[in-house]
Write a protein that holds these residues in place. Structure first.
Motif, PDB file in Angstrom:
ATOM      1  N   GLY A   1       0.850  -1.181   0.000  1.00 50.38           N
ATOM      2  CA  GLY A   1       0.000   0.000   0.000  1.00 50.38           C
ATOM      3  C   GLY A   1       0.883   1.227   0.000  1.00 50.38           C
ATOM      4  O   GLY A   1       2.103   1.127  -0.009  1.00 50.38           O
ATOM      5  N   CYS A   2       0.300   2.421   0.002  1.00 52.64           N
ATOM      6  CA  CYS A   2       1.134   3.602   0.045  1.00 52.64           C
ATOM      7  C   CYS A   2       0.395   4.730   0.756  1.00 52.64           C
ATOM      8  O   CYS A   2      -0.824   4.729   0.863  1.00 52.64           O
ATOM      9  CB  CYS A   2       1.582   4.020  -1.343  1.00 52.64           C
ATOM     10  N   LEU A   3       1.194   5.689   1.250  1.00 54.04           N
ATOM     11  CA  LEU A   3       0.603   6.813   1.987  1.00 54.04           C
ATOM     12  C   LEU A   3       0.690   8.063   1.142  1.00 54.04           C
ATOM     13  O   LEU A   3       1.619   8.219   0.367  1.00 54.04           O
ATOM     14  CB  LEU A   3       1.386   7.012   3.301  1.00 54.04           C
ATOM     15  N   PRO A   4      -0.179   9.041   1.283  1.00 57.85           N
ATOM     16  CA  PRO A   4      -1.341   9.042   2.164  1.00 57.85           C
ATOM     17  C   PRO A   4      -2.428   8.067   1.737  1.00 57.85           C
ATOM     18  O   PRO A   4      -3.197   7.581   2.550  1.00 57.85           O
ATOM     19  CB  PRO A   4      -1.844  10.491   2.077  1.00 57.85           C
ATOM     20  N   SER A   5      -2.538   7.813   0.481  1.00 55.84           N
ATOM     21  CA  SER A   5      -3.511   6.818   0.044  1.00 55.84           C
ATOM     22  C   SER A   5      -3.151   6.460  -1.388  1.00 55.84           C
ATOM     23  O   SER A   5      -2.483   7.213  -2.072  1.00 55.84           O
ATOM     24  CB  SER A   5      -4.927   7.376   0.090  1.00 55.84           C
ATOM     25  N   ASN A   6      -3.610   5.311  -1.813  1.00 54.37           N
ATOM     26  CA  ASN A   6      -3.355   4.895  -3.182  1.00 54.37           C
ATOM     27  C   ASN A   6      -4.321   5.632  -4.101  1.00 54.37           C
ATOM     28  O   ASN A   6      -5.534   5.451  -3.986  1.00 54.37           O
ATOM     29  CB  ASN A   6      -3.563   3.391  -3.289  1.00 54.37           C
ATOM     30  N   PRO A   7      -3.790   6.473  -5.000  1.00 57.73           N
ATOM     31  CA  PRO A   7      -4.677   7.295  -5.839  1.00 57.73           C
ATOM     32  C   PRO A   7      -5.677   6.475  -6.628  1.00 57.73           C
ATOM     33  O   PRO A   7      -6.766   6.944  -6.950  1.00 57.73           O
ATOM     34  CB  PRO A   7      -3.721   8.015  -6.790  1.00 57.73           C
ATOM     35  N   TRP A   8      -5.317   5.239  -6.953  1.00 60.01           N
ATOM     36  CA  TRP A   8      -6.204   4.402  -7.743  1.00 60.01           C
ATOM     37  C   TRP A   8      -7.416   3.977  -6.934  1.00 60.01           C
ATOM     38  O   TRP A   8      -8.449   3.651  -7.484  1.00 60.01           O
ATOM     39  CB  TRP A   8      -5.466   3.164  -8.238  1.00 60.01           C
ATOM     40  N   ILE A   9      -7.259   3.927  -5.632  1.00 63.84           N
ATOM     41  CA  ILE A   9      -8.364   3.482  -4.789  1.00 63.84           C
ATOM     42  C   ILE A   9      -9.154   4.675  -4.285  1.00 63.84           C
ATOM     43  O   ILE A   9     -10.374   4.662  -4.247  1.00 63.84           O
ATOM     44  CB  ILE A   9      -7.835   2.657  -3.595  1.00 63.84           C
ATOM     45  N   SER A  10      -8.437   5.736  -3.905  1.00 60.64           N
ATOM     46  CA  SER A  10      -9.137   6.853  -3.267  1.00 60.64           C
ATOM     47  C   SER A  10      -9.451   7.986  -4.226  1.00 60.64           C
ATOM     48  O   SER A  10     -10.138   8.928  -3.867  1.00 60.64           O
ATOM     49  CB  SER A  10      -8.278   7.405  -2.135  1.00 60.64           C
ATOM     50  N   ASP A  11      -8.922   7.900  -5.460  1.00 62.94           N
ATOM     51  CA  ASP A  11      -9.081   8.988  -6.433  1.00 62.94           C
ATOM     52  C   ASP A  11      -8.466  10.285  -5.939  1.00 62.94           C
ATOM     53  O   ASP A  11      -8.814  11.359  -6.415  1.00 62.94           O
ATOM     54  CB  ASP A  11     -10.563   9.235  -6.749  1.00 62.94           C
ATOM     55  N   ASP A  12      -7.583  10.195  -4.982  1.00 65.27           N
ATOM     56  CA  ASP A  12      -6.916  11.384  -4.467  1.00 65.27           C
ATOM     57  C   ASP A  12      -5.467  11.347  -4.925  1.00 65.27           C
ATOM     58  O   ASP A  12      -4.723  10.430  -4.593  1.00 65.27           O
ATOM     59  CB  ASP A  12      -6.998  11.371  -2.937  1.00 65.27           C
ATOM     60  N   THR A  13      -5.073  12.362  -5.696  1.00 66.28           N
ATOM     61  CA  THR A  13      -3.727  12.319  -6.267  1.00 66.28           C
ATOM     62  C   THR A  13      -2.668  12.917  -5.364  1.00 66.28           C
ATOM     63  O   THR A  13      -1.577  13.261  -5.820  1.00 66.28           O
ATOM     64  CB  THR A  13      -3.705  13.059  -7.615  1.00 66.28           C
ATOM     65  N   ALA A  14      -2.964  13.035  -4.082  1.00 70.93           N
ATOM     66  CA  ALA A  14      -2.001  13.648  -3.153  1.00 70.93           C
ATOM     67  C   ALA A  14      -0.654  12.953  -3.192  1.00 70.93           C
ATOM     68  O   ALA A  14       0.399  13.593  -3.135  1.00 70.93           O
ATOM     69  CB  ALA A  14      -2.568  13.631  -1.736  1.00 70.93           C
ATOM     70  N   HIS A  15      -0.664  11.636  -3.286  1.00 69.48           N
ATOM     71  CA  HIS A  15       0.599  10.887  -3.290  1.00 69.48           C
ATOM     72  C   HIS A  15       1.519  11.379  -4.394  1.00 69.48           C
ATOM     73  O   HIS A  15       2.711  11.586  -4.201  1.00 69.48           O
ATOM     74  CB  HIS A  15       0.323   9.399  -3.456  1.00 69.48           C
ATOM     75  N   TRP A  16       0.954  11.598  -5.597  1.00 65.13           N
ATOM     76  CA  TRP A  16       1.798  12.027  -6.703  1.00 65.13           C
ATOM     77  C   TRP A  16       2.260  13.457  -6.540  1.00 65.13           C
ATOM     78  O   TRP A  16       3.369  13.815  -6.918  1.00 65.13           O
ATOM     79  CB  TRP A  16       1.032  11.860  -8.024  1.00 65.13           C
ATOM     80  N   THR A  17       1.399  14.284  -5.989  1.00 64.21           N
ATOM     81  CA  THR A  17       1.782  15.681  -5.750  1.00 64.21           C
ATOM     82  C   THR A  17       2.960  15.743  -4.790  1.00 64.21           C
ATOM     83  O   THR A  17       3.909  16.471  -4.999  1.00 64.21           O
ATOM     84  CB  THR A  17       0.606  16.469  -5.146  1.00 64.21           C
ATOM     85  N   MET A  18       2.868  14.886  -3.756  1.00 63.63           N
ATOM     86  CA  MET A  18       3.950  14.901  -2.757  1.00 63.63           C
ATOM     87  C   MET A  18       5.253  14.372  -3.307  1.00 63.63           C
ATOM     88  O   MET A  18       6.311  14.643  -2.767  1.00 63.63           O
ATOM     89  CB  MET A  18       3.563  14.011  -1.576  1.00 63.63           C
ATOM     90  N   ASN A  19       5.178  13.547  -4.357  1.00 59.80           N
ATOM     91  CA  ASN A  19       6.382  12.916  -4.888  1.00 59.80           C
ATOM     92  C   ASN A  19       6.780  13.451  -6.247  1.00 59.80           C
ATOM     93  O   ASN A  19       7.525  12.814  -6.974  1.00 59.80           O
ATOM     94  CB  ASN A  19       6.178  11.401  -4.979  1.00 59.80           C
ATOM     95  N   ALA A  20       6.293  14.634  -6.589  1.00 62.43           N
ATOM     96  CA  ALA A  20       6.662  15.232  -7.875  1.00 62.43           C
ATOM     97  C   ALA A  20       8.167  15.447  -7.920  1.00 62.43           C
ATOM     98  O   ALA A  20       8.839  15.443  -6.888  1.00 62.43           O
ATOM     99  CB  ALA A  20       5.931  16.553  -8.054  1.00 62.43           C
ATOM    100  N   ASP A  21       8.680  15.655  -9.109  1.00 59.43           N
ATOM    101  CA  ASP A  21      10.126  15.805  -9.276  1.00 59.43           C
ATOM    102  C   ASP A  21      10.742  16.805  -8.303  1.00 59.43           C
ATOM    103  O   ASP A  21      11.736  16.503  -7.649  1.00 59.43           O
ATOM    104  CB  ASP A  21      10.427  16.230 -10.714  1.00 59.43           C
ATOM    105  N   MET A  22      10.150  18.011  -8.274  1.00 59.33           N
ATOM    106  CA  MET A  22      10.712  19.015  -7.366  1.00 59.33           C
ATOM    107  C   MET A  22       9.636  19.451  -6.381  1.00 59.33           C
ATOM    108  O   MET A  22       8.624  19.994  -6.784  1.00 59.33           O
ATOM    109  CB  MET A  22      11.203  20.234  -8.173  1.00 59.33           C
ATOM    110  N   VAL A  23       9.808  19.148  -5.137  1.00 60.53           N
ATOM    111  CA  VAL A  23       8.877  19.584  -4.093  1.00 60.53           C
ATOM    112  C   VAL A  23       9.686  20.273  -3.008  1.00 60.53           C
ATOM    113  O   VAL A  23      10.872  19.990  -2.863  1.00 60.53           O
ATOM    114  CB  VAL A  23       8.102  18.393  -3.469  1.00 60.53           C
ATOM    115  N   PRO A  24       9.077  21.138  -2.224  1.00 63.28           N
ATOM    116  CA  PRO A  24       9.844  21.812  -1.161  1.00 63.28           C
ATOM    117  C   PRO A  24      10.404  20.811  -0.149  1.00 63.28           C
ATOM    118  O   PRO A  24      11.557  20.885   0.235  1.00 63.28           O
ATOM    119  CB  PRO A  24       8.836  22.751  -0.499  1.00 63.28           C
ATOM    120  N   ILE A  25       9.553  19.847   0.249  1.00 65.85           N
ATOM    121  CA  ILE A  25      10.042  18.825   1.181  1.00 65.85           C
ATOM    122  C   ILE A  25       9.656  17.457   0.624  1.00 65.85           C
ATOM    123  O   ILE A  25       8.481  17.191   0.383  1.00 65.85           O
ATOM    124  CB  ILE A  25       9.414  18.980   2.580  1.00 65.85           C
TER     125      ILE A  25
END
Lengths: 473, 340
Positions: free
Chosen positions: A265-289
């Motif tokens: 599984g993955c945090l905050p949630s699996n986008p495929w299951i929750s339809d929430d793309t937060a995981h990808w936003t957090m792991n974009a190429d360049m993020v502040p943290i």
């Protein structure tokens, strides 16, 4: 069982391996000791010997292969689909029912692999028999095919009718039970080899791949000479013990276990299951943290660090502090040559020479003299791989020296410490959603929950608006 | 004894010596090596999205390097680029030839490629100036059908063909840079190593070969399958090759031990393997079969731990996204399904 070698090579190859395996199962099923228990089945007023129920088949498969019911239904269903077992009730529906429905083994004479490929002549005789036996017994599609065949092989039509009449006469002399059995067997054979329109064709092999016999390698002296060369080289290679290799796979899988979303599984949630793309936003190429898992991966191998643009940037910052940033710049420039356009290779190599290799260059890299000589020689006729040796040298230099020190540095440790561990968000829309496998059960904090609710709502409505052509389950 | 006969005998004797050398480094069994590994347990994945839009059999799909874009090729003569999370079609590219057998997405996301019975590899530019997707190059030189293609970058692509060769092309000039010859049967599938220095090919001569891209030579050959190899892939650390064959088995060949170490087979599986993809950690191996199912294998214990049953026809292609989040299956039933 003979395999018709005149058939198209492609068909033979793919199907035969599958058929042979199924036939092995069928033979095992009919083994007098370990095979299935068969009994007489009643079909209307006639008693058919050597039959079994769908339930029997599934139970036997479950027991023999140690599989669950669903699997057994699937395997048994294949045997029916390919015609090795046929149903007595509803013969046109080649489906395995897990109940008292009676089934029988197809005689090897009518195995698809035995009489391959099914011939037009045989089909014409079969349809003629049906037509003669009872007017109106042919189905619509059979009538159409019958008339098409009549036109196509009209020259042998007398033979067709004569054969049909002969076979009908012979069958009248059989016992009723045998006659019914033979008719069922023949019908099952043709349902598979000439499926009705609309029903799936199990013998569909896809695109007809032409056999390119002309481009096959000819086994001549030259071929064997190359083989000998290859073998001599292969013989001389170093072979690592299998225990070490297998251990390597075990270690790798364990190291990456937490990073494998399908497993953990993955945090905050699996986008495929929750339809929430937060995981990808957090792991974009360049993020502040960056996320913690991501920063951890940088310590798995030098390649992981270099493959991540953010990791590379961090590493560059570190090297700048150590006044060895030119190494990474050089490595990147070489990558650009290796993977970039052919037309710009000459210009890129010149740039590299000017900046990194020429005596007194602004960012001179420290390469051993042997490699330097070889590279300078190669630069006179630049090509895609001309910088390979120099690049490899600097790569190993960084890997053995700067990389381990980076991992021990405050820069890395601080990054790891402030890296985010996302809180798990549960999909709040459906209360009966299945729980994330292995996800930490920590409840979302009130404040974060508020923000994520918004994120989810946005993600959800966006998905709904865009899903005109698709669906999500 | 004729010269050729002598050479053949010498080659055979060397092959026997190689077999002996391989056996000499077999110092453990898979059971022993994986004894301490925690059991995976039953893996259950659900269909999260169904991508509808193709009108005929889907023959190939390939994920892009970002998380949600993938391309699929179908016998209806279309190449579709999907945003799989929204199920939107980003591009629907009509093809000149509908007999397409493979497709590929460039790592940069700028290009896609496809090919099939037209013996050509057509490259399309997705990021053209006027927004239209046009053919950028047609790479024609193969004398057999195109079975697989994979980009090394926007400048280079490797193709495998029914003419028994694999070719490295320069996309800019549309010319062949290197021809990798040696297979004795149609090349069916290829995969590029994580470091882009090697690639592997599986063929109808039942062998898989490891090729050095720079040198143009075959470095290693792996045999053992009893039928055509349809699918091939690297274990994520790049140290092993996994193959799937018509003989209904998958095999793992280690590059350093130079031999087959693991076979994934089950007597209840009778249909051939069409496609395979390892999960990100390599622990799970997902393989698509002719019997409409995908079997999930525990790669380290060689046991089946799950089944994906949802297609109504053969599963022709499978891929795990680059961040390991989801698995996509494409089938002759004209649908693509996203699972996790």
């Amino acid at each position: 069982m003979t395999i018709n070698t005149l058939a198209k090579g492609g068909w033979n190859r793919e199907q035969m391996a599958c058929f042979r395996k199924m036939e092995r199962v069928i033979v095992a099923m009919q083994d007098p000791d370990m095979g299935m228990k068969m009994r007489n089945q009643r079909l209307l007023i006639t008693v058919i010997p050597h039959a079994m129920t769908g339930r029997d088949i599934i139970d036997w498969l479950m027991q023999k292969y140690n599989i669950c019911e669903e699997e057994a239904l699937h395997v048994g269903g294949m045997l029916v689909k390919y015609g090795y077992i046929y149903p007595l009730k509803e013969p046109r529906s080649l489906v395995l029912r897990p109940d008292e429905s009676p089934y029988r083994f197809q005689t090897p004479y009518f195995w698809t692999s035995t009489r391959w490929p099914a011939s037009e002549l045989d089909y014409a005789i079969y349809l003629a028999k049906k037509n003669i036996r009872k007017q109106g017994e042919l189905m619509e599609y059979e009538k159409e095919r019958y008339s098409v065949l009549h036109k196509r092989i009209n020259h042998t039509w007398d033979f067709v009718v004569m054969q049909a009449r002969e076979q009908l006469r012979a069958s009248k002399q059989r016992r009723k039970a045998d006659r019914i059995v033979l008719e069922c067997q023949e019908q099952a054979y043709w349902l598979i080899n000439r499926p009705p329109p609309g029903s799936p064709n199990v013998l569909d092999m896809g695109l007809d791949k032409p056999n390119n016999f002309s481009s096959r390698v000819t086994l001549n002296s030259d071929y064997y000479k190359t083989e000998i060369e290859n073998c001599k080289r292969a013989l001389g290679r170093n072979r690592v013990k299998s225990s070490i290799c297998l251990e390597g796979f075990v270690k790798y899988s364990e190291q990456y276990l937490n990073h494998d979303p399908i497993m953990q599984g993955c945090l905050p949630s699996n986008p495929w299951i929750s339809d929430d793309t937060a995981h990808w936003t957090m792991n974009a190429d360049m993020v502040p943290i960056p996320t913690r898992l991501r920063v951890e991966r940088w310590s798995f191998s030098f390649v992981e660090l270099l493959n991540d643009p953010m990791g590379r940037r961090e590493f560059m910052t570190y090297l700048e502090k150590e006044f060895s940033a030119e190494n990474l710049c050089f490595w990147q420039a070489c990558e650009d040559v290796r993977h970039g356009e052919n037309s710009r290779i000459v210009e890129k190599v010149e740039e590299i020479y000017k900046n990194f290799l020429a005596p007194g260059a602004a960012r001179w890299v420290n390469i051993d003299s042997k490699t330097m000589d070889k590279t300078l020689e190669g630069i006179r006729h630049p090509h895609r791989f001309v910088m390979d040796d120099a690049q490899m040298h600097i790569y190993f230099l960084m890997k053995k020296d700067s990389y381990p020190r980076y991992l021990k540095s405050d820069l890395y440790k601080n990054m790891l410490a402030k890296a985010i561990v996302p809180q798990e968000t549960k999909k709040s829309v459906f209360p009966f959603m299945r729980r994330q496998r292995h996800a930490s059960p920590s409840p979302a904090q009130a404040a974060r929950h508020g923000i994520e609710e918004d994120g989810q709502a946005k993600g959800g409505s966006q998905a709904a608006a865009n899903s005109g052509g698709g669906s999500h389950t | 004894m004729g010269e050729m006969e002598q050479l053949r005998k010498e080659a055979d004797s060397l092959k026997d010596q190689i077999t002996a050398a391989r056996k000499a480094v077999q110092d453990t069994t898979l059971q022993e090596a994986a004894a301490g590994v925690t059991v995976v347990g039953r893996v259950q994945m659900k269909t999260r999205k169904t991508l509808r839009g193709h009108l005929a059999k889907i023959y190939a799909m390939h994920w892009g390097t970002d998380s949600t874009l993938c391309v699929s090729a179908s016998q209806d003569g279309k190449l579709i680029v999907w945003d799989s999370i929204t199920t939107n079609k980003v591009n629907a590219i009509p093809l000149k030839s509908s007999w397409v057998m493979t497709c590929a997405y460039a790592p940069s996301g700028n290009l896609v490629a496809c090919g099939g019975l037209d013996n050509m590899c057509s490259i399309y530019n997705l990021k053209g100036k006027d927004g239209n997707v046009k053919v950028m190059r047609e790479l024609a030189a193969h004398t057999g059908y195109l079975s697989c293609c994979r980009f090394l970058s926007d400048s280079e692509i490797i193709t495998s063909s029914g003419d028994c060769t694999c070719v490295l092309w320069d996309i800019e000039t549309g010319t062949q840079k290197t021809v990798f010859a040696g297979h004795q049967g149609d090349c069916m599938s290829l995969a590029v190593s994580p470091d882009f220095k090697f690639f592997i090919s599986g063929a109808c001569d039942f062998t898989a070969k490891l090729w050095d891209i720079r040198e143009g030579q075959c470095r290693q050959t792996f045999g053992g399958h009893e039928s055509d190899i349809n699918a091939i892939g690297f274990f994520p650390n790049g140290n092993a090759v996994i193959t799937g064959s018509d003989d209904a088995t998958c095999k793992l060949y280690d590059l350093r031990a130079d031999q087959e170490l693991i076979t994934y087979q089950d007597s209840s599986i009778m249909c051939g393997v069409t496609s395979l993809a390892p999960s990100l950690s390599g622990r799970l191996l997902l393989a698509g079969y002719d019997d409409f199912n995908v079997n999930i294998w525990d790669a380290l214990k060689a046991e089946r731990v799950g089944v994906l049953a949802g297609h109504d026809n053969r599963v022709s292609c499978i891929g795990v996204s680059s961040d390991g989040m989801a698995c996509c299956t494409g089938s002759w039933d004209s649908f693509l399904k996203i699972w996790n």
